[in-house]
Design an enzyme around this catalytic site. Structure first.
Site, PDB file in Angstrom:
ATOM      1  N   ASP B 138      -3.437   8.255  -0.159  1.00  0.00           N
ATOM      2  CA  ASP B 138      -3.463   7.121  -1.195  1.00  0.00           C
ATOM      3  C   ASP B 138      -4.106   7.635  -2.413  1.00  0.00           C
ATOM      4  O   ASP B 138      -5.234   8.403  -2.348  1.00  0.00           O
ATOM      5  CB  ASP B 138      -4.426   5.864  -0.619  1.00  0.00           C
ATOM      6  N   TYR B 140      -4.484   6.754  -6.970  1.00  0.00           N
ATOM      7  CA  TYR B 140      -5.009   6.076  -7.871  1.00  0.00           C
ATOM      8  C   TYR B 140      -4.423   6.212  -9.274  1.00  0.00           C
ATOM      9  O   TYR B 140      -4.786   6.317 -10.183  1.00  0.00           O
ATOM     10  CB  TYR B 140      -6.440   6.705  -7.911  1.00  0.00           C
ATOM     11  N   HIS B 145      -5.345  -0.199 -13.145  1.00  0.00           N
ATOM     12  CA  HIS B 145      -6.335  -0.358 -12.181  1.00  0.00           C
ATOM     13  C   HIS B 145      -7.567   0.400 -12.081  1.00  0.00           C
ATOM     14  O   HIS B 145      -8.796  -0.119 -11.882  1.00  0.00           O
ATOM     15  CB  HIS B 145      -5.471  -0.125 -10.719  1.00  0.00           C
ATOM     16  N   GLU B 209      -4.021  -4.850  -1.826  1.00  0.00           N
ATOM     17  CA  GLU B 209      -3.602  -3.803  -3.039  1.00  0.00           C
ATOM     18  C   GLU B 209      -2.308  -3.646  -2.989  1.00  0.00           C
ATOM     19  O   GLU B 209      -1.617  -3.385  -1.924  1.00  0.00           O
ATOM     20  CB  GLU B 209      -4.497  -2.574  -2.799  1.00  0.00           C
ATOM     21  N   GLU B 211       1.050  -1.708  -3.473  1.00  0.00           N
ATOM     22  CA  GLU B 211       1.257  -0.220  -3.682  1.00  0.00           C
ATOM     23  C   GLU B 211       2.683  -0.162  -3.522  1.00  0.00           C
ATOM     24  O   GLU B 211       3.338  -0.768  -2.539  1.00  0.00           O
ATOM     25  CB  GLU B 211       0.169   0.612  -3.037  1.00  0.00           C
ATOM     26  N   ASP B 243      -2.412  -2.050   1.074  1.00  0.00           N
ATOM     27  CA  ASP B 243      -3.776  -1.249   1.510  1.00  0.00           C
ATOM     28  C   ASP B 243      -4.948  -2.390   1.366  1.00  0.00           C
ATOM     29  O   ASP B 243      -5.814  -2.186   0.377  1.00  0.00           O
ATOM     30  CB  ASP B 243      -4.096  -0.093   0.389  1.00  0.00           C
ATOM     31  N   ARG B 247     -14.048  -5.185  -0.082  1.00  0.00           N
ATOM     32  CA  ARG B 247     -14.631  -4.658  -1.180  1.00  0.00           C
ATOM     33  C   ARG B 247     -16.014  -4.685  -1.154  1.00  0.00           C
ATOM     34  O   ARG B 247     -16.621  -3.894  -1.642  1.00  0.00           O
ATOM     35  CB  ARG B 247     -14.284  -5.740  -2.474  1.00  0.00           C
ATOM     36  N   GLN B 250     -16.714  -1.592   0.826  1.00  0.00           N
ATOM     37  CA  GLN B 250     -16.347  -0.378   0.047  1.00  0.00           C
ATOM     38  C   GLN B 250     -17.596   0.035  -0.862  1.00  0.00           C
ATOM     39  O   GLN B 250     -17.978   1.096  -1.366  1.00  0.00           O
ATOM     40  CB  GLN B 250     -15.097  -0.859  -0.523  1.00  0.00           C
ATOM     41  N   TYR B 254     -19.042   3.737  -0.369  1.00  0.00           N
ATOM     42  CA  TYR B 254     -18.270   4.592  -0.949  1.00  0.00           C
ATOM     43  C   TYR B 254     -18.644   5.772  -1.817  1.00  0.00           C
ATOM     44  O   TYR B 254     -18.182   6.948  -1.975  1.00  0.00           O
ATOM     45  CB  TYR B 254     -17.212   3.817  -2.172  1.00  0.00           C
ATOM     46  N   LYS B 263     -11.170   0.485   4.416  1.00  0.00           N
ATOM     47  CA  LYS B 263      -9.758   0.500   4.341  1.00  0.00           C
ATOM     48  C   LYS B 263      -8.921   0.763   5.476  1.00  0.00           C
ATOM     49  O   LYS B 263      -8.023   0.651   5.681  1.00  0.00           O
ATOM     50  CB  LYS B 263      -9.502   1.644   3.209  1.00  0.00           C
ATOM     51  N   THR B 267      -3.265  -1.085   7.104  1.00  0.00           N
ATOM     52  CA  THR B 267      -2.503  -0.876   6.090  1.00  0.00           C
ATOM     53  C   THR B 267      -1.172  -1.316   6.444  1.00  0.00           C
ATOM     54  O   THR B 267      -0.647  -0.753   7.395  1.00  0.00           O
ATOM     55  CB  THR B 267      -2.508   0.612   5.530  1.00  0.00           C
ATOM     56  N   THR B 367      -3.134   1.118  -6.073  1.00  0.00           N
ATOM     57  CA  THR B 367      -2.991  -0.321  -6.643  1.00  0.00           C
ATOM     58  C   THR B 367      -1.944  -0.115  -8.090  1.00  0.00           C
ATOM     59  O   THR B 367      -2.261   0.561  -8.935  1.00  0.00           O
ATOM     60  CB  THR B 367      -4.271  -1.023  -7.021  1.00  0.00           C
ATOM     61  N   GLU B 381      -9.254  -7.179  -9.204  1.00  0.00           N
ATOM     62  CA  GLU B 381      -9.065  -7.169 -10.919  1.00  0.00           C
ATOM     63  C   GLU B 381      -8.437  -8.636 -11.160  1.00  0.00           C
ATOM     64  O   GLU B 381      -8.842  -9.257 -12.073  1.00  0.00           O
ATOM     65  CB  GLU B 381      -7.857  -6.391 -11.074  1.00  0.00           C
TER      66      GLU B 381
END
Lengths: 434, 434
Positions: B138, B140, B145, B209, B211, B243, B247, B250, B254, B263, B267, B367, B381
């Site tokens: 994945d 970014y 984003h 997310e 994607e 995805d 949160r 995360q 993370y 995550k 998926t 995302t 977001e």
């Protein structure tokens, strides 16, 4: 993760395969690790068991029906070209196979069974990955490693606030896992040596990481959790893992989503999977958590906090040393019992969200480092980011790996005068960048 | 990544399958995406091609030898239960199959071929994952984003210094990738809501997310790099990817190694792989990099900076809305042309260390968010971390996902009056935590 002892652990037991009775060897009759091998390049791979310096051809045993007590489902799985199907069956069938194979190789059974058994000299066989690894996860379970590395990358906060609450881990790359002996090409990568303008070129800070890997047995369905107390039922066995790392790539790329290209060019595993059963005598009380540490959440509380008393060693030889016939030099030696997070906790945490594990998945511990300088499991720590180089026996200095360097990981358990249960060797030679 | 146009792109072309000529449909004769389906639970899965609201049974076409110009190797691959073997063959064989299948379905060929062609109503088929996905990566790649999320998690430094120099990515979990329509169980996890004492419980901040995912065609050997100019030859096609993200998990887990349990519980991908060939007319000059941005290193410089003009939409319906017969509500709409990093750059960077990709591997974009509030591709977001909730048509408010919510991603290209090339739907309903 401690399993009960039975007759297969009897320290007095000996094999008619003479080399298995060598007290310095890795593969006595009490070990019996599983692997996959072939003799010719285009041959179908088959499952074997290591005994001394020989490989028992397990597929042939299955075909010749000399494994009493092993169910037909397991016989079929043992004739497959990888261990995945056998791994999926679970401990009752693994135990039956271990018992039957041990009896075949026992000195007391020589007259009955020897004619039915095919042994192949290890030196004639090419070892392959023991299983198709669907997913590879790497943890960060040594608090010594996390503290050392953290203090270099983030001097203001070496250990993150989450460290003692959960076993930090990340997903690794499965496609580039290779078996011991596969050369490792120095990767190219984007690096930023002067913290100014990034460049693309060969990594200058190539490193090894000494790790222990767990291969999953029966998996869990998506949405199901593996309770920490039942984790052992999902573990087939252990291998050595070298999580090769390009430290300069890592430093520049890792924020905010973690290591990626710094690790995905190669990960090496040892070929022999030492079963959890073979390791049953070697669990010791874990001293890793102190009373001052924060209490564990229930899902991470093992019935008994146990560590595995496994000695782990890294040795290194340069091309020059090998040309001069010099022995490899021991670079570090540590113990897997020093890990802050234990294997059962890794499994419970990984599946706590309902993430599904599949037979053959690899969960690696992260670098195994101990509290002392000579027990640090990677060069980043061992030479403190290259600031404290050490000399090899050929007179050259090492901060990070040079082309031609051969790194070998070994590991073994040998508590209380029992025969040494070895994990074998996990080795790789660095080839120049292309 | 722009491929040449040929007769298969002719906007005037029509199919004898009437539903394929609906201008609002996703699957005209100019699209012909590949997927894997079955009609009964225990049936062997087979490859199909979407045409209007029907599925062409490609395995049967292969068996009946009605695909002129398609080599026997490709015929065999098209009779397999996944697309992996076909993906491995490369564009010349993909093009031959696209041409032959298009001719079968063309209105001008009706009399000759109709009797040999089996069409199945989509509503009768169960779609499966199009390929066995060995590894999932994945990225970014949306700067909007990265900037938005960065400003929430790290207000002092929203965009890391590396962001404009390399496409940041991380390895995801392959085992928990599920096909559109699979329910998503709200994960349990370790969270630290008050930044004090962590707890274990259902995630409170469940998110989607939006994607786009790329499925790899022919791979590269370990140690080999894919040059950015040749990236298109390694891309079979695109899917939509959700995805799903917890949160709160995360945020707590993370650092320092990136997202893991936040995550890996699920998926979702859409079932139809839209080929790069079908998307050939929809490339536009990319405006994502400005002259003030740092220059690209050579290995990341595409021959021409192009973005794919793909409209992407997220819609949401609550259980209450569905019970009242209300239509799903559009939550955001963006364009894939806004991405800072392009698909060819993702492939070149991923393999720059020699990391090997395999046919069927999934590379997701991260995302997709645009510059405006209504083009933000995740709730984190869209509701600015839950501080700006929005109302659904049933009167309830959303900050993050609630049990029973159904999230649907859609995407399509429709430039210059050409027939709409749709990616289909990628959907999932949230089930309560277990």
């Amino acid at each position: 993760m401690r399993l009960p002892l039975d007759q297969t652990h009897d320290p007095e037991r000996r094999s008619w395969v003479e080399s298995a009775n060598d007290p310095a060897g890795d593969f006595p009759i009490q070990n019996l690790p599983f692997g996959v091998f072939r003799l010719e390049e285009h041959e179908q791979p088959r499952i074997g068991v290591a005994i001394g310096d020989r490989i028992l051809d397990v597929r042939r045993c299955a075909e010749r029906k000399v494994l009493p007590g092993v169910l037909s489902q397991a016989i079929q799985a043992l004739a497959a070209p990888t261990l995945n199907d056998f791994m999926a069956l679970g401990r009752p069938q693994w135990s039956a196979a271990r018992l039957a194979i041990g009896n075949l190789l026992d000195v007391r059974f020589v007259n009955d069974c020897k004619p039915h058994v095919t042994l192949i000299p290890m030196k004639d066989a090419q070892m392959l990955l023991p299983a198709t690894i669907g997913d590879y996860t790497d943890f960060y379970a040594s608090i010594h490693h996390a503290t050392n590395v953290g203090s270099m990358f983030r001097p203001d906060q070496p250990l993150m606030p989450n460290y003692k609450h959960l076993p930090v881990g990340y997903h690794g790359r499965a496609s580039s896992i290779v078996v011991s002996g596969t050369p490792v090409i120095r990767p190219m990568g984007q690096i930023n040596p002067d913290d100014a303008v990034p460049i693309f070129g060969p990594t200058r800070l190539l490193d090894y990481e000494l790790e222990v890997g767990l291969l999953v047995g029966p998996g869990n369905g998506l949405g199901q959790r593996i309770p920490v107390a039942q984790a052992a039922e999902h573990v087939f066995g252990l291998v050595l893992v070298n999580d090769w790392s390009a430290r300069d790539v890592q430093k520049w790329e890792y924020q905010p989503l973690g290591p990626f290209n710094a690790k995905n060019f190669a990960t090496t595993t040892s070929p022999w999977v030492v079963t959890l059963e073979a390791l049953a005598p070697f669990w010791v009380p874990s001293m890793a958590r102190s009373v001052d540490d924060p209490p564990l959440l229930d899902y991470l509380k093992p019935p008994e906090p146990l560590g595995l008393d496994l000695t782990l060693e890294v040795s290194l030889s340069s091309e020059g040393m090998r040309k001069q016939g010099m022995a490899p030099m021991t670079v570090s030696r540590g113990s897997f019992a020093d890990m802050f997070w234990t294997l059962d906790q890794l499994l419970a945490h990984h599946t706590s969200t309902g993430c599904n594990l599949r037979p053959g998945d690899l969960l690696a511990s992260g670098t195994v480092s101990g509290p002392t300088e000579d027990s640090r499991g990677c060069l980043l720590e061992r030479t403190w980011r290259g600031t404290r180089p050490f000399a090899l026996t050929d007179g050259t200095e090492r901060r990070f790996l040079q082309d031609g360097d051969e790194v070998t990981l070994t590991g073994w358990a040998s508590l209380g005068g029992r025969p040494r249960i070895g994990l074998g060797r996990c080795t790789g030679i660095i080839q120049p960048a292309r």
